[in-house]
Write a protein that holds these residues in place. Structure first.
Motif, PDB file in Angstrom:
ATOM      1  N   ILE A  32       0.943  -1.528   0.050  1.00 30.36           N
ATOM      2  CA  ILE A  32      -0.186  -0.045  -0.380  1.00 30.36           C
ATOM      3  C   ILE A  32       0.734   0.944  -0.282  1.00 30.36           C
ATOM      4  CG2 ILE A  32      -1.756   1.498   1.889  1.00 30.36           C
ATOM      5  CD1 ILE A  32      -3.183  -0.821  -0.083  1.00 30.36           C
ATOM      6  N   SER A  33       2.036   1.055   0.708  1.00 28.22           N
ATOM      7  CA  SER A  33       2.493   2.418  -0.020  1.00 28.22           C
ATOM      8  C   SER A  33       3.360   2.578  -0.468  1.00 28.22           C
ATOM      9  CB  SER A  33       3.937   2.214   1.361  1.00 28.22           C
ATOM     10  OG  SER A  33       3.243   1.566   2.607  1.00 28.22           O
ATOM     11  N   ARG A  34       3.832   1.294  -1.425  1.00 28.15           N
ATOM     12  CA  ARG A  34       4.610   1.067  -2.643  1.00 28.15           C
ATOM     13  C   ARG A  34       3.381   2.255  -3.516  1.00 28.15           C
ATOM     14  NH1 ARG A  34       7.665  -3.438  -5.038  1.00 28.15           N
ATOM     15  NH2 ARG A  34       7.582  -1.520  -7.078  1.00 28.15           N
ATOM     16  N   ALA A  35       2.299   1.545  -3.432  1.00 24.56           N
ATOM     17  CA  ALA A  35       0.961   1.577  -4.530  1.00 24.56           C
ATOM     18  C   ALA A  35       0.096   3.013  -4.170  1.00 24.56           C
ATOM     19  CB  ALA A  35      -0.444   0.512  -4.310  1.00 24.56           C
ATOM     20  N   GLU A  36      -0.239   3.678  -3.259  1.00 25.07           N
ATOM     21  CA  GLU A  36      -0.249   4.954  -2.675  1.00 25.07           C
ATOM     22  C   GLU A  36       0.049   6.225  -3.931  1.00 25.07           C
ATOM     23  OE1 GLU A  36      -0.278   6.453   1.084  1.00 25.07           O
ATOM     24  OE2 GLU A  36      -0.797   8.325   0.095  1.00 25.07           O
ATOM     25  N   PRO A  37       0.498   6.310  -4.411  1.00 20.23           N
ATOM     26  CA  PRO A  37       0.821   7.296  -5.266  1.00 20.23           C
ATOM     27  C   PRO A  37      -0.285   7.254  -6.413  1.00 20.23           C
ATOM     28  CG  PRO A  37       3.205   7.173  -4.562  1.00 20.23           C
ATOM     29  CD  PRO A  37       2.148   6.138  -3.704  1.00 20.23           C
ATOM     30  N   GLU A  38      -0.199   5.833  -6.737  1.00 19.85           N
ATOM     31  CA  GLU A  38      -0.716   5.343  -8.515  1.00 19.85           C
ATOM     32  C   GLU A  38      -2.272   5.522  -8.018  1.00 19.85           C
ATOM     33  OE1 GLU A  38      -2.264   4.585 -11.816  1.00 19.85           O
ATOM     34  OE2 GLU A  38      -0.185   5.710 -11.544  1.00 19.85           O
ATOM     35  N   MET A  39      -2.451   4.829  -6.693  1.00 20.64           N
ATOM     36  CA  MET A  39      -4.004   4.572  -6.843  1.00 20.64           C
ATOM     37  C   MET A  39      -4.860   5.907  -6.057  1.00 20.64           C
ATOM     38  SD  MET A  39      -3.321   1.692  -3.496  1.00 20.64           S
ATOM     39  CE  MET A  39      -3.905   0.053  -4.065  1.00 20.64           C
ATOM     40  N   VAL A  40      -4.079   6.839  -5.483  1.00 20.40           N
ATOM     41  CA  VAL A  40      -4.339   8.304  -5.045  1.00 20.40           C
ATOM     42  C   VAL A  40      -4.499   9.652  -6.847  1.00 20.40           C
ATOM     43  CG1 VAL A  40      -4.363  10.837  -4.514  1.00 20.40           C
ATOM     44  CG2 VAL A  40      -3.659   8.936  -3.156  1.00 20.40           C
ATOM     45  N   ALA A  41      -3.339   8.932  -7.748  1.00 21.51           N
ATOM     46  CA  ALA A  41      -3.269   9.359  -8.857  1.00 21.51           C
ATOM     47  C   ALA A  41      -5.229   8.638  -9.509  1.00 21.51           C
ATOM     48  CB  ALA A  41      -2.351   9.208  -9.473  1.00 21.51           C
ATOM     49  N   ALA A  42      -4.948   7.562  -9.634  1.00 17.28           N
ATOM     50  CA  ALA A  42      -6.186   6.979 -10.465  1.00 17.28           C
ATOM     51  C   ALA A  42      -7.203   7.702 -10.010  1.00 17.28           C
ATOM     52  CB  ALA A  42      -6.329   5.293 -10.253  1.00 17.28           C
ATOM     53  N   VAL A  43      -7.647   7.499  -8.626  1.00 14.41           N
ATOM     54  CA  VAL A  43      -9.193   7.793  -8.070  1.00 14.41           C
ATOM     55  C   VAL A  43      -8.936   9.783  -8.114  1.00 14.41           C
ATOM     56  CG1 VAL A  43     -10.190   9.051  -5.998  1.00 14.41           C
ATOM     57  CG2 VAL A  43      -8.620   6.587  -5.918  1.00 14.41           C
ATOM     58  N   ARG A  44      -7.723  10.268  -8.647  1.00 20.55           N
ATOM     59  CA  ARG A  44      -8.429  11.751  -8.823  1.00 20.55           C
ATOM     60  C   ARG A  44      -8.441  12.027 -10.442  1.00 20.55           C
ATOM     61  NH1 ARG A  44      -9.148  12.496  -4.617  1.00 20.55           N
ATOM     62  NH2 ARG A  44      -7.660  12.785  -2.552  1.00 20.55           N
ATOM     63  N   ARG A  45      -7.828  11.141 -11.338  1.00 20.02           N
ATOM     64  CA  ARG A  45      -8.221  10.784 -12.978  1.00 20.02           C
ATOM     65  C   ARG A  45      -9.878  10.744 -12.615  1.00 20.02           C
ATOM     66  NH1 ARG A  45      -2.838   8.749 -13.292  1.00 20.02           N
ATOM     67  NH2 ARG A  45      -4.113   6.433 -13.586  1.00 20.02           N
ATOM     68  N   THR A  46     -10.078   9.268 -12.032  1.00 15.99           N
ATOM     69  CA  THR A  46     -11.351   9.479 -12.203  1.00 15.99           C
ATOM     70  C   THR A  46     -12.281  10.756 -11.937  1.00 15.99           C
ATOM     71  OG1 THR A  46     -10.835   6.764 -11.782  1.00 15.99           O
ATOM     72  CG2 THR A  46     -13.318   7.613 -11.335  1.00 15.99           C
ATOM     73  N   GLN A  47     -12.080  10.955 -10.582  1.00 17.18           N
ATOM     74  CA  GLN A  47     -12.795  12.651 -10.184  1.00 17.18           C
ATOM     75  C   GLN A  47     -13.301  13.100 -11.176  1.00 17.18           C
ATOM     76  OE1 GLN A  47     -11.356  12.297  -6.459  1.00 17.18           O
ATOM     77  NE2 GLN A  47     -12.665  11.610  -5.445  1.00 17.18           N
ATOM     78  N   ARG A  48     -12.132  13.342 -11.927  1.00 15.10           N
ATOM     79  CA  ARG A  48     -11.352  15.211 -13.256  1.00 15.10           C
ATOM     80  C   ARG A  48     -12.582  14.183 -14.130  1.00 15.10           C
ATOM     81  NH1 ARG A  48      -6.239  15.219 -11.595  1.00 15.10           N
ATOM     82  NH2 ARG A  48      -5.669  14.248 -12.865  1.00 15.10           N
ATOM     83  N   LEU A  49     -12.620  13.165 -14.453  1.00 11.15           N
ATOM     84  CA  LEU A  49     -13.185  12.359 -15.497  1.00 11.15           C
ATOM     85  C   LEU A  49     -15.001  12.811 -15.683  1.00 11.15           C
ATOM     86  CD1 LEU A  49     -11.155   9.849 -17.333  1.00 11.15           C
ATOM     87  CD2 LEU A  49     -11.396  11.455 -17.921  1.00 11.15           C
ATOM     88  N   LEU A  50     -15.233  12.460 -13.829  1.00 16.23           N
ATOM     89  CA  LEU A  50     -16.807  12.656 -13.978  1.00 16.23           C
ATOM     90  C   LEU A  50     -16.879  13.862 -13.827  1.00 16.23           C
ATOM     91  CD1 LEU A  50     -18.309   9.938 -12.953  1.00 16.23           C
ATOM     92  CD2 LEU A  50     -17.773   9.800 -10.870  1.00 16.23           C
ATOM     93  N   ALA A  51     -16.560  14.922 -13.408  1.00 18.40           N
ATOM     94  CA  ALA A  51     -16.540  15.852 -13.335  1.00 18.40           C
ATOM     95  C   ALA A  51     -16.785  16.859 -14.855  1.00 18.40           C
ATOM     96  CB  ALA A  51     -15.421  16.886 -12.661  1.00 18.40           C
ATOM     97  N   ASP A  52     -15.448  16.495 -15.046  1.00 19.92           N
ATOM     98  CA  ASP A  52     -16.404  16.975 -17.223  1.00 19.92           C
ATOM     99  C   ASP A  52     -17.254  16.117 -17.821  1.00 19.92           C
ATOM    100  OD1 ASP A  52     -13.664  17.343 -16.537  1.00 19.92           O
ATOM    101  OD2 ASP A  52     -12.748  16.037 -17.835  1.00 19.92           O
ATOM    102  N   SER A  53     -17.295  14.844 -17.396  1.00 15.85           N
ATOM    103  CA  SER A  53     -18.606  14.317 -18.289  1.00 15.85           C
ATOM    104  C   SER A  53     -20.071  14.920 -17.051  1.00 15.85           C
ATOM    105  CB  SER A  53     -18.834  12.334 -17.809  1.00 15.85           C
ATOM    106  OG  SER A  53     -19.281  12.487 -16.622  1.00 15.85           O
ATOM    107  N   VAL A  54     -20.299  15.289 -16.701  1.00 15.64           N
ATOM    108  CA  VAL A  54     -21.306  15.692 -15.527  1.00 15.64           C
ATOM    109  C   VAL A  54     -21.629  17.597 -16.565  1.00 15.64           C
ATOM    110  CG1 VAL A  54     -22.117  17.612 -13.376  1.00 15.64           C
ATOM    111  CG2 VAL A  54     -20.939  15.303 -13.298  1.00 15.64           C
ATOM    112  N   ARG A  55     -20.615  18.390 -16.841  1.00 17.26           N
ATOM    113  CA  ARG A  55     -20.114  19.558 -17.476  1.00 17.26           C
ATOM    114  C   ARG A  55     -20.410  19.041 -18.955  1.00 17.26           C
ATOM    115  NH1 ARG A  55     -16.198  20.779 -13.929  1.00 17.26           N
ATOM    116  NH2 ARG A  55     -14.758  20.306 -15.093  1.00 17.26           N
ATOM    117  N   GLN A  56     -20.262  18.065 -19.657  1.00 14.42           N
ATOM    118  CA  GLN A  56     -20.459  17.802 -20.546  1.00 14.42           C
ATOM    119  C   GLN A  56     -21.431  16.567 -21.169  1.00 14.42           C
ATOM    120  OE1 GLN A  56     -16.873  17.154 -22.695  1.00 14.42           O
ATOM    121  NE2 GLN A  56     -15.983  19.238 -22.135  1.00 14.42           N
TER     122      GLN A  56
END
Ligand SMILES: [Fe+2]
Length: 188
Positions: free
Chosen positions: A162-186
């Motif tokens: 988990i310590s090694r994976a944390e940066p990639e996991m957090v980045a994956a969550v943030r990318r998904t949240q951004r795409l979701l926000a974009d999908s609401v706008r468009q």
């Protein structure tokens, strides 16, 4: 394609509901979340995402434990059942499993047996899993990672992973949240 999700749910129910009821609660909530956030992936990938969410933890089922590494065991079992090969690979690699595989000395085995896709689907699957607790409760990703660390303890292999994976996991969550926000706008 809806049949794919129905099949995945029933396969997961059969493998987890009775032997591992807490895991089953988690899986139901992860699948519900994958469905809710499926606008973060292309329309043609949504059922693959939700079916993978239903199946992502079947490798914990006592019926199919092999190496003891649940992602690899689940992916292998799905292959043996001739399940959709993309879903088997998504399960085998879910939530940065390749890093846990390295900790377990199974990195080359996992990479040789299953292609690893890096798409909005892998991000959304990771997001669904890493923002859902062991009883199905909602977590912010950093809370979820802290929960895993405290459940396994500081010396455990999973905590190192988990310590090694944390940066990639957090980045994956943030990318998904951004795409979701974009999908609401468009609206799509
Ligand atoms: Fe999970």
């Amino acid at each position: 394609m809806a049949a794919l999700v129905d099949t995945a749910r029933e396969v997961a129910r059969h493998l987890l509901e009775t032997p591992l009821p807490r895991r089953w609660s988690h899986v139901q909530a992860v699948a519900a979340k994958a469905d809710r956030i499926s606008a973060a992936v292309p329309a043609e990938d949504r059922e693959v995402l939700v079916a993978s969410a239903w199946l992502h933890d079947v490798g914990y089922s006592p019926d199919l434990v092999d190496t003891g590494f649940h992602s690899l065991d689940g992916g292998r079992w799905l292959c043996r059942q001739r399940f959709n090969t993309r879903i088997a690979a998504l399960v085998a690699h879910h939530s940065c499993a390749w890093l846990e595989a390295e900790e377990r000395g199974l990195g080359e085995v996992l990479a040789a047996e299953f292609p690893r896709e890096e798409t909005a689907v892998t991000d959304a699957l990771c997001c669904s899993d890493m923002t859902t607790g062991p009883d199905g409760q909602d977590f912010e990703v950093l809370e979820r990672l802290a929960e895993i660390r405290s459940r396994y303890g500081p010396e455990h292999l999973v905590t190192r992973f988990i310590s090694r994976a944390e940066p990639e996991m957090v980045a994956a969550v943030r990318r998904t949240q951004r795409l979701l926000a974009d999908s609401v706008r468009q609206p799509i």
